[in-house]
Design an enzyme around this catalytic site. Sequence first.
Site, mmCIF file in Angstrom:
data_model
loop_
_atom_site.group_PDB
_atom_site.id
_atom_site.type_symbol
_atom_site.label_atom_id
_atom_site.label_comp_id
_atom_site.label_asym_id
_atom_site.label_seq_id
_atom_site.Cartn_x
_atom_site.Cartn_y
_atom_site.Cartn_z
ATOM 1 N N GLU A 239 0.844 -1.181 0.000
ATOM 2 C CA GLU A 239 0.000 0.000 0.000
ATOM 3 C C GLU A 239 0.880 1.230 0.000
ATOM 4 O O GLU A 239 1.961 1.219 0.585
ATOM 5 C CB GLU A 239 -0.779 0.005 1.319
ATOM 6 C CG GLU A 239 -2.243 0.216 1.161
ATOM 7 C CD GLU A 239 -2.986 -0.072 2.455
ATOM 8 O OE1 GLU A 239 -2.563 0.377 3.531
ATOM 9 O OE2 GLU A 239 -4.017 -0.743 2.376
ATOM 10 N N ILE B 156 0.605 6.592 3.558
ATOM 11 C CA ILE B 156 0.043 7.942 3.634
ATOM 12 C C ILE B 156 0.775 8.680 4.756
ATOM 13 O O ILE B 156 0.814 8.203 5.881
ATOM 14 C CB ILE B 156 -1.475 7.892 3.979
ATOM 15 C CG1 ILE B 156 -2.224 6.886 3.085
ATOM 16 C CG2 ILE B 156 -2.100 9.277 3.929
ATOM 17 C CD1 ILE B 156 -2.451 7.319 1.680
ATOM 18 N N HIS C 179 -6.558 8.783 11.577
ATOM 19 C CA HIS C 179 -7.337 7.543 11.536
ATOM 20 C C HIS C 179 -8.753 7.920 11.959
ATOM 21 O O HIS C 179 -8.989 8.326 13.088
ATOM 22 C CB HIS C 179 -6.716 6.519 12.503
ATOM 23 C CG HIS C 179 -7.503 5.262 12.630
ATOM 24 N ND1 HIS C 179 -6.999 4.024 12.287
ATOM 25 C CD2 HIS C 179 -8.771 5.027 13.062
ATOM 26 C CE1 HIS C 179 -7.921 3.099 12.498
ATOM 27 N NE2 HIS C 179 -9.003 3.686 12.979
ATOM 28 N N LYS D 252 -3.952 1.999 19.177
ATOM 29 C CA LYS D 252 -4.636 3.190 19.671
ATOM 30 C C LYS D 252 -4.435 3.394 21.166
ATOM 31 O O LYS D 252 -4.441 2.436 21.931
ATOM 32 C CB LYS D 252 -6.134 3.054 19.370
ATOM 33 C CG LYS D 252 -6.428 2.913 17.885
ATOM 34 C CD LYS D 252 -7.806 2.340 17.632
ATOM 35 C CE LYS D 252 -7.991 2.045 16.151
ATOM 36 N NZ LYS D 252 -9.147 1.191 15.882
ATOM 37 N N ARG E 88 -16.552 -6.684 14.752
ATOM 38 C CA ARG E 88 -16.736 -6.978 16.178
ATOM 39 C C ARG E 88 -16.989 -5.678 16.928
ATOM 40 O O ARG E 88 -16.875 -4.604 16.359
ATOM 41 C CB ARG E 88 -15.468 -7.608 16.739
ATOM 42 C CG ARG E 88 -14.279 -6.710 16.487
ATOM 43 C CD ARG E 88 -13.046 -7.132 17.228
ATOM 44 N NE ARG E 88 -11.839 -6.687 16.551
ATOM 45 C CZ ARG E 88 -11.311 -5.475 16.632
ATOM 46 N NH1 ARG E 88 -11.876 -4.555 17.374
ATOM 47 N NH2 ARG E 88 -10.215 -5.167 15.977
HETATM 48 P P1 ADP Z 1 -4.726 -3.298 12.177
HETATM 49 O O1 ADP Z 1 -5.764 -4.215 11.647
HETATM 50 O O2 ADP Z 1 -3.496 -4.026 12.591
HETATM 51 O O3 ADP Z 1 -5.250 -2.364 13.225
HETATM 52 P P2 ADP Z 1 -4.942 -1.214 10.148
HETATM 53 O O4 ADP Z 1 -4.950 -1.532 8.720
HETATM 54 O O5 ADP Z 1 -6.239 -0.864 10.783
HETATM 55 O O6 ADP Z 1 -4.243 -2.414 10.954
HETATM 56 O O7 ADP Z 1 -3.926 -0.044 10.418
HETATM 57 C C1 ADP Z 1 -3.594 0.383 11.727
HETATM 58 C C2 ADP Z 1 -2.845 1.697 11.698
HETATM 59 O O8 ADP Z 1 -1.681 1.597 10.891
HETATM 60 C C3 ADP Z 1 -3.613 2.863 11.099
HETATM 61 O O9 ADP Z 1 -4.450 3.479 12.015
HETATM 62 C C4 ADP Z 1 -2.461 3.764 10.669
HETATM 63 O O10 ADP Z 1 -1.917 4.417 11.773
HETATM 64 C C5 ADP Z 1 -1.445 2.790 10.170
HETATM 65 N N1 ADP Z 1 -1.583 2.551 8.720
HETATM 66 C C6 ADP Z 1 -2.185 1.511 8.117
HETATM 67 N N2 ADP Z 1 -2.124 1.617 6.773
HETATM 68 C C7 ADP Z 1 -1.444 2.745 6.504
HETATM 69 C C8 ADP Z 1 -1.038 3.418 5.306
HETATM 70 N N3 ADP Z 1 -1.290 2.929 4.095
HETATM 71 N N4 ADP Z 1 -0.355 4.581 5.435
HETATM 72 C C9 ADP Z 1 -0.061 5.098 6.645
HETATM 73 N N5 ADP Z 1 -0.423 4.518 7.800
HETATM 74 C C10 ADP Z 1 -1.090 3.359 7.751
#
Ligand code: ADP
Length: 445
Positions: free
Chosen positions: A200, A203, A208, A237, A292
Site C-alpha cells: 500500500e 500515507i 485515523h 490506539k 466486532r
Molecule cells: P490493524 O488491523 O493491525 O489495526 P490497520 O490496517 O487498521 O491495521 O492499520 C492500523 C494503523 O496503521 C492505522 O491506524 C495507521 O496508523 C497505520 N496505517 C495503516 N495503513 C497505513 C497506510 N497505508 N499509510 C499510513 N499509515 C497506515
Amino acid sequence: MFDRVLIANRGEIAVRIIRACREMGIHSVAVFSEADKDALHTRMADEAICIGAAAPEKSYLNIPHIISAAEVSQADAIHPGYGFLSENARFSEICSSCGITFIGSPPEVIEKLGDKAMAKTIMTKANVPVVPGTDGVIEREREALTFAASVSYPVMIKAAGGGGGRGMRIVFNEKELKQAFHTTQSEAGAFFNNSAIYLEKYIEEPHHVEFQILADVKGNIIHLGERDCSVQRRHQKLLEESPSSFISQRQRVKMGKAAVKAASAVGYVGAGTIEFLVDRNGEYYFIEANTRIQVEHPVTEMISGVDIIKEQLRIAAGEKLSKTQRDIELKGHAIEFRINAEDPSDNFKPMGGKVAIYQPPGGPGIRVDSHLYTGYTVPTQYDSLLAKLIVWGEDRNEAIRRSRRALDEFQIEGIKTTMPFHHWILNEKTFLDGEVYTDFVEKHY
Ligand code: ADP
C-alpha cells in the site's frame, strides 16, 4: 430475546457485556481461565465456568471447551467480545452448527473482511475509495518493486491476515523493500497463519477516522458517526475521540455514506467499524473493517446515547434496528483514554502486579469501564488494558478540562500504568489544536 448468554472473553469487555445482559434480564454465563478465578467478570456473572489453563489457547481460544461450557450452561448465544475468537469465522460457524447464536457477523462476512486484501478489492468494486495498493495479494518481490516505483516510496507491506497493529512494515526505498519483503511474508505466516501480503502507498501524517456501523438481518444499515483514533503508538490506539476535529461536516456526511456503502457491499450484519485514513488534504481512504465490538465503542455511546452492546444482542436475536439514520443525534464531545498496565517511561513495557489501591473518578460526564478492584492481581498472560476512562463534555474544550480533572482523581497504585502519558497529551499543543496524526506520539513523546 435470549435467555442465557455466554461471554467468551475476560477483562473489562466481559464486565461490560454482563452489565448489558443484566439490564436486559438475560442470564449471563462467564467463562474463565485458571488465572482468572478471582477476576471481576468471574465474580459478576450469574454463573461462571472454568474452561482451562491460563494460556489463551488452553482457555479463551479453546473452541471445544467454550462450546462445552455453552452446552452445560444451556446458553442460547455466545458474545465473543473483542480479540480472542471474535473474528474467527470457523468459531462463528461452529456456534451456529451447535444451535448457538454467535453474537457477531456471519462467517462469510468475517471471511471477506478478515482478509484485508480481499476487503480492499470488494471496496474498490463498490466505489469506496481505498488506499492505493497492489491489486490484492502479491507473491513475487518483482511485483512489489514495480508497484512501489509506480506510487513512489514510502510504501507499506501489510499482512492480509494481520491485525492489532501487527504485520505492517514501512519501507522507504528499494533496498529496504527487498530486505523486508520476505521477512514480512514469513512473519505473517508464523503470526497469522497466513503468509499472504500486499503493498500500500504509505500515507504521510494521516488521521485515523473510523465509523461505527449497525446493520440488522433485514438489510437496514446505519452509522453512529466517527471516532478519531489518531493518537497511536506502533499502530495501536491509545486515545480515541468523537467528533474528529480534523474533518468537516461535509466530509462527515460523505464518509458516513461511504461507510454504509462499504457495509452494504458485504451484506454486513451486526455492529462493526469501517476504518479510513484521511490525508493532509482531507482525502479519505478505506483501510479495513472490523467485524466486532471495538474497545473504543463507549466514545460513540456517550455522544449517541445508543447502547451498542444491547443493539448487538437485539440484532443477533433477529430484531430490527431500533433507530433509523434520521433518529441518530450526536451530542457533545467524548474522549476515551486507554489505561494499560504498561510503563510509558520504559518504552511502554507491559507488566502485571497487584493493585494496591483502585479509586476511579466520578462526577458529571465520567464513565469508567474496568475490571479492576483494590487487591486484584493483574495477570501477565493477557492484553494489558486495565481501564477505559471515557469523558463527555458539551464541546471538546469542556471534555479536555474534565479529562484533566478526572485523571487527577483516578488512583491506581501498585502497578505502572499509561496514565502519565495521558497527562502529557492533555497538555500537548498539537493535541489541543486537534492536529494529531498517527505517528505523532512516536515523534514527540
Ligand atoms: P490493524 O488491523 O493491525 O489495526 P490497520 O490496517 O487498521 O491495521 O492499520 C492500523 C494503523 O496503521 C492505522 O491506524 C495507521 O496508523 C497505520 N496505517 C495503516 N495503513 C497505513 C497506510 N497505508 N499509510 C499510513 N499509515 C497506515
